[in-house]
Design a protein around this motif. Structure first.
Motif, mmCIF file in Angstrom:
data_model
loop_
_atom_site.group_PDB
_atom_site.id
_atom_site.type_symbol
_atom_site.label_atom_id
_atom_site.label_comp_id
_atom_site.label_asym_id
_atom_site.label_seq_id
_atom_site.Cartn_x
_atom_site.Cartn_y
_atom_site.Cartn_z
ATOM 1 N N GLU A 1 32.486 38.624 46.441
ATOM 2 C CA GLU A 1 32.347 37.671 45.337
ATOM 3 C C GLU A 1 33.578 36.780 45.235
ATOM 4 O OE1 GLU A 1 31.436 39.408 41.583
ATOM 5 O OE2 GLU A 1 29.614 40.352 42.316
ATOM 6 N N ALA A 2 34.754 37.360 45.449
ATOM 7 C CA ALA A 2 35.993 36.590 45.368
ATOM 8 C C ALA A 2 36.064 35.547 46.483
ATOM 9 C CB ALA A 2 37.193 37.519 45.438
ATOM 10 N N VAL A 3 35.604 35.897 47.673
ATOM 11 C CA VAL A 3 35.603 34.934 48.782
ATOM 12 C C VAL A 3 34.655 33.774 48.475
ATOM 13 C CG1 VAL A 3 34.934 34.622 51.201
ATOM 14 C CG2 VAL A 3 36.344 36.564 50.546
ATOM 15 N N LEU A 4 33.493 34.072 47.918
ATOM 16 C CA LEU A 4 32.565 32.999 47.536
ATOM 17 C C LEU A 4 33.167 32.106 46.454
ATOM 18 C CD1 LEU A 4 29.190 34.966 47.494
ATOM 19 C CD2 LEU A 4 29.948 33.279 49.166
ATOM 20 N N LEU A 5 33.837 32.719 45.499
ATOM 21 C CA LEU A 5 34.482 31.957 44.436
ATOM 22 C C LEU A 5 35.613 31.094 44.992
ATOM 23 C CD1 LEU A 5 34.458 31.529 41.393
ATOM 24 C CD2 LEU A 5 36.011 33.452 41.174
ATOM 25 N N PHE B 1 40.585 30.710 35.033
ATOM 26 C CA PHE B 1 39.338 31.080 34.359
ATOM 27 C C PHE B 1 38.859 32.436 34.843
ATOM 28 C CE2 PHE B 1 37.926 28.597 38.013
ATOM 29 C CZ PHE B 1 36.880 29.338 38.525
ATOM 30 N N LEU B 2 37.937 32.992 34.088
ATOM 31 C CA LEU B 2 37.377 34.314 34.355
ATOM 32 C C LEU B 2 35.933 34.147 34.809
ATOM 33 C CD1 LEU B 2 37.747 37.433 34.094
ATOM 34 C CD2 LEU B 2 36.816 37.209 31.804
ATOM 35 N N TYR B 3 35.600 34.729 35.960
ATOM 36 C CA TYR B 3 34.233 34.736 36.461
ATOM 37 C C TYR B 3 33.839 36.192 36.654
ATOM 38 C CZ TYR B 3 30.294 34.237 39.619
ATOM 39 O OH TYR B 3 29.054 34.329 40.197
ATOM 40 N N LYS B 4 32.862 36.645 35.881
ATOM 41 C CA LYS B 4 32.486 38.060 35.831
ATOM 42 C C LYS B 4 33.739 38.863 35.528
ATOM 43 C CE LYS B 4 28.385 37.683 38.656
ATOM 44 N NZ LYS B 4 27.676 38.135 39.827
ATOM 45 N N ASN B 5 34.247 39.638 36.469
ATOM 46 C CA ASN B 5 35.479 40.382 36.205
ATOM 47 C C ASN B 5 36.600 39.952 37.149
ATOM 48 O OD1 ASN B 5 34.214 41.441 38.372
ATOM 49 N ND2 ASN B 5 34.596 43.561 37.889
ATOM 50 N N THR C 1 41.550 41.138 39.776
ATOM 51 C CA THR C 1 40.861 41.847 38.714
ATOM 52 C C THR C 1 41.947 42.205 37.713
ATOM 53 O OG1 THR C 1 41.146 43.982 39.783
ATOM 54 C CG2 THR C 1 39.115 42.799 40.262
ATOM 55 N N ARG C 2 41.591 42.919 36.693
ATOM 56 C CA ARG C 2 42.602 43.277 35.702
ATOM 57 C C ARG C 2 43.660 44.229 36.261
ATOM 58 N NH1 ARG C 2 41.226 40.415 31.674
ATOM 59 N NH2 ARG C 2 39.141 40.302 30.882
ATOM 60 N N LYS D 1 35.126 47.911 46.098
ATOM 61 C CA LYS D 1 35.932 46.693 46.101
ATOM 62 C C LYS D 1 35.435 45.701 47.144
ATOM 63 C CE LYS D 1 40.082 48.582 44.151
ATOM 64 N NZ LYS D 1 41.521 48.733 44.260
ATOM 65 N N VAL D 2 34.663 46.169 48.116
ATOM 66 C CA VAL D 2 34.117 45.259 49.121
ATOM 67 C C VAL D 2 33.201 44.245 48.460
ATOM 68 C CG1 VAL D 2 32.652 45.127 51.164
ATOM 69 C CG2 VAL D 2 34.319 46.953 50.960
ATOM 70 N N MET D 3 32.367 44.699 47.524
ATOM 71 C CA MET D 3 31.487 43.767 46.812
ATOM 72 C C MET D 3 32.312 42.797 45.984
ATOM 73 S SD MET D 3 28.431 46.320 45.649
ATOM 74 C CE MET D 3 27.633 45.108 44.649
ATOM 75 N N LEU D 4 33.373 43.277 45.375
ATOM 76 C CA LEU D 4 34.245 42.437 44.590
ATOM 77 C C LEU D 4 34.939 41.413 45.475
ATOM 78 C CD1 LEU D 4 34.906 42.370 41.606
ATOM 79 C CD2 LEU D 4 36.885 43.789 42.074
ATOM 80 N N LYS D 5 35.361 41.825 46.656
ATOM 81 C CA LYS D 5 36.009 40.896 47.577
ATOM 82 C C LYS D 5 35.033 39.841 48.072
ATOM 83 C CE LYS D 5 39.901 43.504 49.210
ATOM 84 N NZ LYS D 5 40.719 43.916 50.321
#
Length: 113
Positions: free
Chosen positions: A46-50, A69-73, A95-96, A40-44
């Motif tokens: 990406e979320a911070v960049l978004l 909108f949806l960006y990757k997952n 995420t979902r 989830k660190v990688m996901l976070k």
């Protein structure tokens, strides 16, 4: 023989059981490592960049409105409440199955609006 009790080596059934047990252990270990390599660190990150991109977009445009909108997952949802003196903006990144980031801010409208 297959089921022999000889002391010379292993019976065929012992070898097959060993291979099955080894296969189960290896598959469980590989599933555990696959979970470790997409944390989830990688996901976070990406979320911070978004989120940063979204904040820059809000600052650049004159009209701020709701969007999803949806960006990757990652699902980004922006809600805007417009008052006469400021915008109240909430940005949620999910995420979902879990909430990653919730961000809220007040922004003054651009001059000339």
């Amino acid at each position: 023989m297959i089921f022999s009790n000889s002391k010379d080596g292993f019976a065929l059934i012992e070898v097959i059981v060993s291979i099955v047990i080894l296969g189960i252990i290896l598959s469980l270990t590989s599933m555990m490592f696959m979970d470790l390599f997409k944390p989830k660190v990688m996901l976070k990150s990406e979320a911070v960049l978004l989120l940063n991109d979204e904040i820059n977009k809000i600052d650049a445009v004159k009209e701020i409105k709701d969007t999803t909108f949806l960006y990757k997952n990652i699902i980004l949802e922006r809600k805007v409440i417009d008052s006469s003196s400021f915008y109240y903006i909430t940005i949620t990144l999910n995420t979902r199955d879990s909430n990653i980031i919730f961000f809220e801010t007040f922004i003054k409208p651009h001059e000339g609006e």
